[in-house]
Design a protein around this motif. Sequence first.
Motif, PDB file in Angstrom:
ATOM      1  N   MET A 228       0.847  -1.196   0.000  1.00 37.39           N
ATOM      2  CA  MET A 228       0.000   0.000   0.000  1.00 37.39           C
ATOM      3  C   MET A 228       0.886   1.251   0.000  1.00 37.39           C
ATOM      4  O   MET A 228       1.756   1.401   0.845  1.00 37.39           O
ATOM      5  N   PRO A 229       0.713   2.201  -0.954  1.00 41.87           N
ATOM      6  CA  PRO A 229       1.591   3.390  -1.037  1.00 41.87           C
ATOM      7  C   PRO A 229       1.484   4.259   0.215  1.00 41.87           C
ATOM      8  O   PRO A 229       0.403   4.408   0.785  1.00 41.87           O
ATOM      9  N   PHE A 230       2.636   4.808   0.592  1.00 46.78           N
ATOM     10  CA  PHE A 230       2.648   5.665   1.790  1.00 46.78           C
ATOM     11  C   PHE A 230       1.833   6.936   1.549  1.00 46.78           C
ATOM     12  O   PHE A 230       1.069   7.381   2.410  1.00 46.78           O
ATOM     13  N   ILE A 231       2.007   7.548   0.361  1.00 42.57           N
ATOM     14  CA  ILE A 231       1.218   8.723  -0.010  1.00 42.57           C
ATOM     15  C   ILE A 231       0.652   8.492  -1.402  1.00 42.57           C
ATOM     16  O   ILE A 231       1.382   8.157  -2.337  1.00 42.57           O
ATOM     17  N   ASP A 232      -0.625   8.648  -1.527  1.00 43.32           N
ATOM     18  CA  ASP A 232      -1.306   8.504  -2.807  1.00 43.32           C
ATOM     19  C   ASP A 232      -1.782   9.875  -3.278  1.00 43.32           C
ATOM     20  O   ASP A 232      -1.847  10.830  -2.494  1.00 43.32           O
ATOM     21  N   ASP A 233      -2.113   9.954  -4.558  1.00 39.67           N
ATOM     22  CA  ASP A 233      -2.613  11.230  -5.098  1.00 39.67           C
ATOM     23  C   ASP A 233      -3.859  11.708  -4.356  1.00 39.67           C
ATOM     24  O   ASP A 233      -4.097  12.920  -4.247  1.00 39.67           O
ATOM     25  N   PHE A 234      -4.644  10.774  -3.854  1.00 40.40           N
ATOM     26  CA  PHE A 234      -5.855  11.158  -3.134  1.00 40.40           C
ATOM     27  C   PHE A 234      -5.542  11.847  -1.804  1.00 40.40           C
ATOM     28  O   PHE A 234      -6.399  12.538  -1.243  1.00 40.40           O
ATOM     29  N   ASP A 235      -4.341  11.608  -1.288  1.00 37.22           N
ATOM     30  CA  ASP A 235      -3.981  12.177   0.015  1.00 37.22           C
ATOM     31  C   ASP A 235      -3.552  13.639  -0.064  1.00 37.22           C
ATOM     32  O   ASP A 235      -3.590  14.351   0.947  1.00 37.22           O
ATOM     33  N   LEU A 236      -3.080  14.072  -1.216  1.00 33.36           N
ATOM     34  CA  LEU A 236      -2.472  15.401  -1.335  1.00 33.36           C
ATOM     35  C   LEU A 236      -3.490  16.495  -1.034  1.00 33.36           C
ATOM     36  O   LEU A 236      -4.609  16.498  -1.547  1.00 33.36           O
TER      37      LEU A 236
END
Length: 426
Positions: A228-236
Amino acid sequence: MINTYVVDRRLNGKNKSAVNRKRFLERYKKHIKRAVNDAVNNRSITDMEHGESISIPGQDIREPVFGHGKGGKRNYVNPGNKEFVSGDMIEKPKGGEGQGGGNQASNSGEGMDEFTFNITQDEFLEFLFEDLELPNLVRKELKSMDDFVYRHAGFTNVGVPAKINVVRTLKNSHARRIALSGKARRRLKEVTALIDEEEQKDRSLRNEAYLEDLIIEKEKLHNKITRMPFIDDFDLRYNLSMKEPTPSNAAVMFCLMDVSGSMTQQTKDMAKRFFLLLYMFLRRNYEKIEVVFIRHHTSAKEVDEEEFFYSRETGGTIVSSALKKMQEIVDERYPASAWNIYAAQASDGDNWNDDSPICQKILERDLLPKVQYFSYIEITPRAHQALWQAYDEVRSRHPDAFAMEQIIDQADIFPVFRQLFQRKSS
């Protein structure tokens, strides 16, 4: 031992140092201010804002030195000594026999001329208008749509990297990873507990196939969580700024000058010199300042800068015409709710006696409730007349909003100017 070197790489002109020059100007500030004040009184109107040559007496630029006081024991090394041996007593030097120690010229003494240097136009104006300000300047309601400030207005999903909000982005990332991996983490915890329980059993009672399935499931769950990515585009998340109109400290200065026949050429020149000082002060210290020029004799009219300083029109004297013209312009273009309004009036004090009470009435009823500060200078060596007396009553009732001074000769102009616009200590 660590050596530290500080290198000043600021760009300066050839053979110049801005830091040293600033330190030098601060050290000899007293001499420079005196020279600047003298220059204002001696210059022509057209040469008012140029630089200046400053002279400093020689005795004021001597550097301090350290010397030995009387008494105590000292060891000296005298190379080439042919007169004394160890243990000899040496006489103290006799006083009063030196040469060149006095201020009088001599055939063998040496002296030092005055030190002369030039200050630039910006430095001249900086010393000229130091510690001056427009009194009672306050921020007003919105004057126009030109004044804005950017304020924080939440967060957005799109933006430029420079506006990314790190804390909010990491919070979103953490929440997403918890939400998406919560079920897997709970199952991983259960599988880990079952593996521990199975491994604690005796080998004869242990179900190896079941244990192997648990280990494989644990590895799959662990891989699922770590992929699972640490930061995804949805998080920004990016900071969102909105442009809001702000109150403005814009000001307008009314310059009212008497050009009637009673004003001699010398009096007019002193009035122009005062207003030129005021004009330079406003332009240098305030970005948003408008200046309205009004000339008057029996009638008043708004003029531009060129006509105000150089027109030769003259006539009789009705001072109230200038105040009425100012009131008319204020009502049309400069509402008191949006502008800091200032006025400076120069006259020789000559006016129709019946007109002076009218001036007093206009000031107190119509102008002073709207203006921040009204200053009046009377340029005359004679005794004061009815206009001064009427204005003096206004000053006694409105000391914070109205000021008045007298100018007798050219040397009074700059001291009076500083007195009218001196920065008030808070």
